[in-house]
Write a protein that holds these residues in place. Structure first.
Motif, PDB file in Angstrom:
ATOM      1  N   THR A   1      40.020  36.980  20.727  1.00  0.00           N
ATOM      2  CA  THR A   1      39.217  38.160  21.425  1.00  0.00           C
ATOM      3  C   THR A   1      38.795  37.897  22.861  1.00  0.00           C
ATOM      4  O   THR A   1      38.689  38.604  23.555  1.00  0.00           O
ATOM      5  CB  THR A   1      38.181  38.836  20.736  1.00  0.00           C
ATOM      6  N   GLY A   2      38.476  36.530  23.025  1.00  0.00           N
ATOM      7  CA  GLY A   2      37.733  36.342  24.353  1.00  0.00           C
ATOM      8  C   GLY A   2      38.130  34.807  24.685  1.00  0.00           C
ATOM      9  O   GLY A   2      38.223  33.948  23.635  1.00  0.00           O
ATOM     10  N   LEU A   3      38.423  34.480  25.933  1.00  0.00           N
ATOM     11  CA  LEU A   3      38.423  33.120  26.395  1.00  0.00           C
ATOM     12  C   LEU A   3      37.700  32.722  27.688  1.00  0.00           C
ATOM     13  O   LEU A   3      37.997  33.263  28.721  1.00  0.00           O
ATOM     14  CB  LEU A   3      39.967  32.524  26.432  1.00  0.00           C
ATOM     15  N   HIS A   4      36.400  31.869  27.577  1.00  0.00           N
ATOM     16  CA  HIS A   4      35.833  31.373  28.928  1.00  0.00           C
ATOM     17  C   HIS A   4      36.800  30.197  29.182  1.00  0.00           C
ATOM     18  O   HIS A   4      36.936  29.517  28.508  1.00  0.00           O
ATOM     19  CB  HIS A   4      34.514  31.102  28.424  1.00  0.00           C
ATOM     20  N   VAL A   5      36.877  30.081  30.415  1.00  0.00           N
ATOM     21  CA  VAL A   5      37.480  28.888  30.902  1.00  0.00           C
ATOM     22  C   VAL A   5      36.673  28.337  32.114  1.00  0.00           C
ATOM     23  O   VAL A   5      36.216  29.193  33.106  1.00  0.00           O
ATOM     24  CB  VAL A   5      38.774  29.344  31.560  1.00  0.00           C
ATOM     25  N   THR A   6      36.554  27.191  32.267  1.00  0.00           N
ATOM     26  CA  THR A   6      35.771  26.508  33.453  1.00  0.00           C
ATOM     27  C   THR A   6      36.459  25.116  33.821  1.00  0.00           C
ATOM     28  O   THR A   6      36.855  24.412  33.099  1.00  0.00           O
ATOM     29  CB  THR A   6      34.188  26.370  33.181  1.00  0.00           C
ATOM     30  N   SER A   7      36.388  24.981  35.140  1.00  0.00           N
ATOM     31  CA  SER A   7      37.113  24.032  35.656  1.00  0.00           C
ATOM     32  C   SER A   7      36.211  23.434  36.939  1.00  0.00           C
ATOM     33  O   SER A   7      35.612  24.123  37.617  1.00  0.00           O
ATOM     34  CB  SER A   7      38.450  24.611  36.489  1.00  0.00           C
TER      35      SER A   7
ATOM     36  N   PRO B   1      32.446  22.025  42.946  1.00  0.00           N
ATOM     37  CA  PRO B   1      31.252  21.204  42.538  1.00  0.00           C
ATOM     38  C   PRO B   1      30.277  22.018  41.365  1.00  0.00           C
ATOM     39  O   PRO B   1      29.939  21.182  40.516  1.00  0.00           O
ATOM     40  CB  PRO B   1      30.365  20.984  43.677  1.00  0.00           C
ATOM     41  N   SER B   2      30.121  23.196  41.748  1.00  0.00           N
ATOM     42  CA  SER B   2      29.729  24.070  40.641  1.00  0.00           C
ATOM     43  C   SER B   2      30.608  24.848  39.768  1.00  0.00           C
ATOM     44  O   SER B   2      30.274  25.918  39.022  1.00  0.00           O
ATOM     45  CB  SER B   2      28.600  24.870  41.348  1.00  0.00           C
ATOM     46  N   TRP B   3      31.696  24.226  39.544  1.00  0.00           N
ATOM     47  CA  TRP B   3      32.616  24.474  38.527  1.00  0.00           C
ATOM     48  C   TRP B   3      33.446  26.087  39.143  1.00  0.00           C
ATOM     49  O   TRP B   3      32.718  26.878  39.692  1.00  0.00           O
ATOM     50  CB  TRP B   3      32.387  24.735  37.220  1.00  0.00           C
ATOM     51  N   VAL B   4      34.595  26.399  38.345  1.00  0.00           N
ATOM     52  CA  VAL B   4      34.939  27.717  38.474  1.00  0.00           C
ATOM     53  C   VAL B   4      34.840  28.575  37.225  1.00  0.00           C
ATOM     54  O   VAL B   4      35.274  27.864  36.216  1.00  0.00           O
ATOM     55  CB  VAL B   4      36.329  27.622  39.003  1.00  0.00           C
ATOM     56  N   TRP B   5      34.237  29.474  37.227  1.00  0.00           N
ATOM     57  CA  TRP B   5      33.832  30.313  35.952  1.00  0.00           C
ATOM     58  C   TRP B   5      34.992  31.432  35.841  1.00  0.00           C
ATOM     59  O   TRP B   5      34.963  32.434  36.677  1.00  0.00           O
ATOM     60  CB  TRP B   5      32.551  30.773  35.910  1.00  0.00           C
ATOM     61  N   ILE B   6      35.552  31.624  34.663  1.00  0.00           N
ATOM     62  CA  ILE B   6      36.616  32.689  34.426  1.00  0.00           C
ATOM     63  C   ILE B   6      36.282  33.010  32.980  1.00  0.00           C
ATOM     64  O   ILE B   6      36.295  32.306  32.092  1.00  0.00           O
ATOM     65  CB  ILE B   6      38.067  31.844  34.668  1.00  0.00           C
ATOM     66  N   THR B   7      36.535  34.293  32.800  1.00  0.00           N
ATOM     67  CA  THR B   7      36.802  34.855  31.438  1.00  0.00           C
ATOM     68  C   THR B   7      37.758  36.067  31.335  1.00  0.00           C
ATOM     69  O   THR B   7      38.089  36.795  32.168  1.00  0.00           O
ATOM     70  CB  THR B   7      35.395  35.357  30.792  1.00  0.00           C
ATOM     71  N   PHE B   8      38.276  35.779  30.249  1.00  0.00           N
ATOM     72  CA  PHE B   8      39.335  36.741  29.688  1.00  0.00           C
ATOM     73  C   PHE B   8      39.001  37.518  28.436  1.00  0.00           C
ATOM     74  O   PHE B   8      38.340  36.926  27.549  1.00  0.00           O
ATOM     75  CB  PHE B   8      40.767  36.177  29.515  1.00  0.00           C
ATOM     76  N   GLU B   9      39.502  38.684  28.390  1.00  0.00           N
ATOM     77  CA  GLU B   9      39.183  39.127  26.949  1.00  0.00           C
ATOM     78  C   GLU B   9      40.304  40.160  26.324  1.00  0.00           C
ATOM     79  O   GLU B   9      40.963  40.770  27.262  1.00  0.00           O
ATOM     80  CB  GLU B   9      37.842  39.793  26.478  1.00  0.00           C
ATOM     81  N   GLN B  10      40.474  40.470  25.096  1.00  0.00           N
ATOM     82  CA  GLN B  10      41.578  41.396  24.549  1.00  0.00           C
ATOM     83  C   GLN B  10      40.904  42.703  25.062  1.00  0.00           C
ATOM     84  O   GLN B  10      39.854  43.137  24.689  1.00  0.00           O
ATOM     85  CB  GLN B  10      41.431  40.963  23.042  1.00  0.00           C
ATOM     86  N   ILE B  11      42.055  43.473  25.315  1.00  0.00           N
ATOM     87  CA  ILE B  11      41.414  44.923  25.928  1.00  0.00           C
ATOM     88  C   ILE B  11      41.207  45.858  24.866  1.00  0.00           C
ATOM     89  O   ILE B  11      40.438  46.822  25.052  1.00  0.00           O
ATOM     90  CB  ILE B  11      42.669  45.257  26.658  1.00  0.00           C
ATOM     91  N   GLU B  12      41.467  45.326  23.361  1.00  0.00           N
ATOM     92  CA  GLU B  12      41.062  46.584  22.753  1.00  0.00           C
ATOM     93  C   GLU B  12      39.678  46.190  22.060  1.00  0.00           C
ATOM     94  O   GLU B  12      39.070  46.657  20.942  1.00  0.00           O
ATOM     95  CB  GLU B  12      41.965  46.359  21.495  1.00  0.00           C
ATOM     96  N   ASN B  13      38.756  45.151  22.535  1.00  0.00           N
ATOM     97  CA  ASN B  13      37.592  44.674  21.837  1.00  0.00           C
ATOM     98  C   ASN B  13      36.690  45.827  21.909  1.00  0.00           C
ATOM     99  O   ASN B  13      35.816  45.937  20.868  1.00  0.00           O
ATOM    100  CB  ASN B  13      36.934  43.568  23.031  1.00  0.00           C
ATOM    101  N   PRO B  14      36.464  46.941  22.850  1.00  0.00           N
ATOM    102  CA  PRO B  14      35.427  47.746  22.626  1.00  0.00           C
ATOM    103  C   PRO B  14      35.914  48.627  21.513  1.00  0.00           C
ATOM    104  O   PRO B  14      34.818  49.235  20.703  1.00  0.00           O
ATOM    105  CB  PRO B  14      35.764  48.569  24.063  1.00  0.00           C
TER     106      PRO B  14
END
Ligand code: HEC
Length: 395
Positions: A245-251, A255-268
């Motif tokens: 349902t969700g995926l946080h990704v960090t790279s 230096p302070s990382w790249v912060w990304i988040t995805f989620e499944q569109i039917e979550n609400p």
């Protein structure tokens, strides 16, 4: 491009940065400013999907991730999402199968080391990256970081896994940061600061138990895994089919990382939790393009909520959240700020707190990360380079 929203505390906040002002805000300083260059990856053709080689040319090259986080953060989010969700080569961890077909599992990130394989009892050294037998089904944990549990409309808990790639893992091992002893050693005078390599990446995933009857109309709308779930009261783990349902990704490309988040569109619909931060127009447009190109795969049912590379833009705190992972504090969720508090102390408190209580609500830290109480004193803290899962290390 940016929309300010108002919190109860009357602080104006900026949701989901997606602008070309990378590095110019007060949050990260010019050290992370990466000027766009001529070899930046071209945008994908409308309706077309980038091929594996194109995804890899960004996802495996930290300098390319850094550049694209400034020039086209939403497309970067999708490149990383699709690369990490590329089918993995059997028998190896973290290696994509270039000939694989999107939608086949396990995916690259599903073969990474999960935290329960890294932070072992007694602070023991984890097995080498490719050791430990075949990659087993993920081990789900329950509860959000604020101590609450989100249930879906079927009454089942949303569950979580956290995993790291080889770059992050090898660094943790080399500094013995998998155990309490190695982390406590960071408090000794002259210890080198924690600094992950630019190749380090980590994910935090949220999962919904798939009910064959109640969810029958949407079973193919998820990346599906068979996973192990330890019942609430303890006892042996049972195997359940779960959907991502969700995926946080960090790279660590910045230096302070790249912060990304995805989620499944039917979550609400499936959890009753609305997304409280607006997805900016640029990200929404890129989402629509990729969703269309991914028709017929589960990934057509996911969206990027945004990308965060700075704690503030134009003096305003930036925010980013996922309905499944920061459910109740979405409007005070700043990935970068909270992760900057990842820390260790050998004083009375081992870790810095990351919530405050305001008007009966838990509120997350936003804006420029504090510089105190980081320092050498007995009750001061050493930063853990934004990696909060290190709090799992045992004695
Ligand atoms: C209020 C604090 C807080 C906020 C806000 C927050 N996180 Fe985290 N995050 C944590 C903690 C604590 C963990 C440790 C794992 C756990 O207990 O679930 C964690 C774990 C992670 C991990 C696994 C790697 C690691 O650091 O251990 C990733 C990736 C991650 N978060 C990404 C994000 C992203 C992306 C956002 C914003 C959309 C975000 N986080 C917002 C506190 C926070």
């Amino acid at each position: 491009m940016r929309r300010g929203i108002l919190l109860a505390t009357a602080t104006a906040l900026v949701a989901c940065k997606s602008s070309s002002t990378q590095g110019s805000g007060p949050g990260t300083g010019s050290g992370s400013a990466v000027p766009p260059t001529a070899d930046a990856v071209p945008p994908t053709a409308p309706g077309g999907l980038p091929g594996f080689a194109q995804l890899a040319s960004v996802a495996t090259v930290p300098a390319a991730i850094a550049r694209m986080s400034a020039t086209d953060p939403a497309t970067l989010a999708w490149y990383l999402f699709l690369y990490l969700n590329w089918p993995a080569l059997p028998g190896q961890r973290g290696a994509p199968d270039p000939a694989g077909k999107l939608g086949t599992t396990p995916t690259v990130w599903q073969t990474w080391k999960e935290v329960h394989e890294v932070y072992l009892g007694g602070g023991a050294r984890p097995l080498p990256w490719d050791d430990g037998g075949p990659v087993g089904p993920p081990l789900l944990s329950q509860g959000e970081i604020d101590g609450t549990t989100l249930s879906d409309v079927n009454g089942n808990p949303i569950t979580y896994t956290v995993a790291m790639n080889q770059g992050a893992f090898e660094y943790l091992v080399s500094r013995q940061l998998y155990g309490w002893g190695g982390q406590a050693a960071l408090r000794q005078a002259g210890a080198a600061p924690v600094a992950f390599p630019t190749t380090a990446m980590e994910v935090k995933a949220s999962w919904k138990i798939l009910d064959p009857v109640a969810d029958q109309d949407r079973l193919d709308h998820y990346l599906v895994a068979q996973a192990r779930l330890v019942p609430d009261g303890g006892g042996p783990a049972t195997t359940v089919a779960v959907g991502l349902t969700g995926l946080h990704v960090t790279s660590k490309a910045l230096p302070s990382w790249v912060w990304i988040t995805f989620e499944q569109i039917e979550n609400p619909t499936t959890t009753g939790v609305p997304l409280r931060l607006p997805v900016d127009a640029a990200t929404a447009a890129v989402n629509a393009r990729f969703q269309q190109a991914l028709a017929g795969t589960p990934f057509a049912y996911y969206q990027a909520n945004g990308v965060q590379t700075e704690a503030t833009v134009g003096g305003q705190p930036t925010l980013l959240a996922n309905t499944q992972i920061e459910t109740r504090f979405q409007t005070s969720s700043s990935c970068l700020t909270c992760h900057a508090l990842a820390s260790v102390s050998t004083g009375a408190r081992a870790r810095l707190d990351f919530f405050t209580m305001q008007a009966g609500n838990l509120v997350g830290p936003t804006g420029a990360p504090p510089t105190a109480p980081f320092g050498p004193g007995p009750d001061q803290f050493t930063a853990l380079d934004f990696v909060w899962s290190m709090r799992e290390a045992r004695r």
